[in-house]
Write a protein that holds these residues in place. Structure first.
Motif, PDB file in Angstrom:
ATOM      1  N   ARG A   1       0.624  -1.178  -0.016  1.00  0.00           N
ATOM      2  CA  ARG A   1      -0.011   0.082  -0.046  1.00  0.00           C
ATOM      3  C   ARG A   1       0.882   1.246  -0.019  1.00  0.00           C
ATOM      4  N   GLY A   2       2.063   1.149   0.483  1.00  0.00           N
ATOM      5  CA  GLY A   2       2.854   2.392   0.520  1.00  0.00           C
ATOM      6  C   GLY A   2       2.584   3.248   1.818  1.00  0.00           C
ATOM      7  N   VAL A   3       1.918   2.729   2.729  1.00  0.00           N
ATOM      8  CA  VAL A   3       1.568   3.389   3.909  1.00  0.00           C
ATOM      9  C   VAL A   3       1.147   2.269   4.849  1.00  0.00           C
ATOM     10  N   ALA A   4       1.271   2.522   6.395  1.00  0.00           N
ATOM     11  CA  ALA A   4       0.911   2.108   7.337  1.00  0.00           C
ATOM     12  C   ALA A   4       0.005   2.667   8.307  1.00  0.00           C
ATOM     13  N   ASP A   5      -0.485   1.988   9.420  1.00  0.00           N
ATOM     14  CA  ASP A   5      -1.689   2.921  10.044  1.00  0.00           C
ATOM     15  C   ASP A   5      -1.382   2.512  11.694  1.00  0.00           C
ATOM     16  N   ILE A   6      -1.441   3.447  12.236  1.00  0.00           N
ATOM     17  CA  ILE A   6      -1.661   3.260  13.981  1.00  0.00           C
ATOM     18  C   ILE A   6      -3.115   3.825  14.204  1.00  0.00           C
ATOM     19  N   VAL A   7      -3.898   3.169  14.856  1.00  0.00           N
ATOM     20  CA  VAL A   7      -5.291   3.880  15.354  1.00  0.00           C
ATOM     21  C   VAL A   7      -5.305   3.581  16.766  1.00  0.00           C
ATOM     22  N   ASN A   8      -5.333   4.673  17.376  1.00  0.00           N
ATOM     23  CA  ASN A   8      -5.354   4.568  18.831  1.00  0.00           C
ATOM     24  C   ASN A   8      -7.005   4.807  19.354  1.00  0.00           C
ATOM     25  N   ILE A   9      -7.399   3.836  20.034  1.00  0.00           N
ATOM     26  CA  ILE A   9      -8.865   4.103  20.515  1.00  0.00           C
ATOM     27  C   ILE A   9      -8.812   4.911  21.704  1.00  0.00           C
ATOM     28  N   SER A  10      -9.159   5.990  21.473  1.00  0.00           N
ATOM     29  CA  SER A  10      -9.079   6.943  22.779  1.00  0.00           C
ATOM     30  C   SER A  10     -10.716   7.167  23.341  1.00  0.00           C
ATOM     31  N   SER A  11     -11.112   8.248  23.584  1.00  0.00           N
ATOM     32  CA  SER A  11     -12.535   8.312  24.131  1.00  0.00           C
ATOM     33  C   SER A  11     -12.993  10.003  24.017  1.00  0.00           C
ATOM     34  N   TYR A  12     -14.493   9.965  24.168  1.00  0.00           N
ATOM     35  CA  TYR A  12     -14.681  11.380  24.200  1.00  0.00           C
ATOM     36  C   TYR A  12     -14.201  12.070  25.594  1.00  0.00           C
ATOM     37  N   ALA A  13     -13.841  10.945  26.540  1.00  0.00           N
ATOM     38  CA  ALA A  13     -13.229  11.570  27.485  1.00  0.00           C
ATOM     39  C   ALA A  13     -11.920  11.888  27.507  1.00  0.00           C
ATOM     40  N   GLY A  14     -11.274  11.875  26.395  1.00  0.00           N
ATOM     41  CA  GLY A  14      -9.938  12.671  26.122  1.00  0.00           C
ATOM     42  C   GLY A  14     -10.287  13.713  25.749  1.00  0.00           C
ATOM     43  N   ARG A  15     -11.320  14.275  25.449  1.00  0.00           N
ATOM     44  CA  ARG A  15     -11.753  15.647  25.039  1.00  0.00           C
ATOM     45  C   ARG A  15     -12.383  16.581  26.199  1.00  0.00           C
ATOM     46  N   VAL A  16     -13.297  15.923  26.876  1.00  0.00           N
ATOM     47  CA  VAL A  16     -13.863  16.748  27.876  1.00  0.00           C
ATOM     48  C   VAL A  16     -13.804  16.163  29.060  1.00  0.00           C
TER      49      VAL A  16
END
Length: 253
Positions: free
Chosen positions: A139-154
């Motif tokens: 693909r020429g690309v890789a991914d990291i997805v970190n599952i955070s939370s609405y609690a990481g905003r408010v």
């Protein structure tokens, strides 16, 4: 634009239930071979059987990723048996809510160990594999997805230490995104609002009653809604990175 993940390998933590379970199924359905990481081997084995029955490829890796050596060994096993790692989904987490004055230090330490330290251990171990995948012709690309939370905003009462862990995840995610941008390893945070998962079943007494009352007032998200968000993030064209995706129940204020 192709939305399949054929030829890729995804590494999903917390895959034995909830968001991790749904994400693993979704990515496998898009063609990725999936390394399933969690402590509950029986559930991982059942998910492997489900994915294989649907024509996909999956590998169960029972591990306690709060232990650094175990986290590193899980990454090494996935890379060795599946050949590479293109996608990392840091989903494993725990939510122990309650007033600071009433909660135990042990419950805080558990959240910090899983929500933050385990994420760091896995990310550090997976990074060379992700960088190699980004340099490949798949693909020429890789991914990291970190599952955070609405609690990481408010920030909210009763969520203080959970807030701390998720605000930290968001800060780490954005800093790492900037560090890795030139190497085409995309890094993004997915921040769900209220999701109906086992995470909410850990509580007792007044806290459990409060959570139940809250969920009765809204139509909560389902794990598949978040899995769809992960799939969206990792199937963008190489030129496009989703640094932050915020998914809320429609009627959650």
């Amino acid at each position: 634009m192709s939305f399949n993940l054929n030829g890729t390998v995804a590494f999903v933590t917390g895959a034995s239930s909830g968001i991790g379970h749904a994400t693993a199924r979704t990515l496998a359905g898009l063609g990725a071979a999936v390394a399933l990481v969690a402590r509950r081997k029986d559930r991982l084995d059942a998910l492997v059987a489900e994915i294989e029955q649907a024509g996909g490829t999956a590998l169960a890796i029972p591990a306690d990723i709060t232990d650094r050596a175990s986290a590193e060994a899980a990454v090494a096993q996935a890379a060795a048996q599946l050949g590479r790692i293109d996608i990392l989904v840091n989903n494993a987490g725990v939510m122990n809510i309650g007033r600071v004055a009433d909660n135990t230090v042990e419950s805080w330490e558990q959240m910090i160990a899983l929500n933050q330290q385990a994420l760091l251990y896995v990310t550090k171990a997976a990074l060379p594999h992700l960088q190699a995948a980004a340099e490949s012709n798949t693909r020429g690309v890789a991914d990291i997805v970190n599952i955070s939370s609405y609690a990481g905003r408010v920030a909210s009462p009763n969520f203080a230490v959970y807030n701390m862990t998720k605000f930290g995840v968001n800060g780490f995610t954005e800093a790492l995104r900037q560090e890795l941008a030139a190497s085409h390893v995309r890094v993004g945070a997915l921040e769900p609002g209220a999701v109906e998962t086992e995470l909410n079943d850990r509580h007792e007494g007044a806290v459990r009653d409060e959570i139940s009352a809250f969920f009765a007032r809204i139509e909560p998200l389902q794990a598949d809604d978040i899995a769809d968000g992960v799939a969206y993030m990792v199937t963008r064209p190489r030129r496009a990175a989703v640094g932050e995706l915020w998914i809320m129940p429609t009627n959650q204020g």
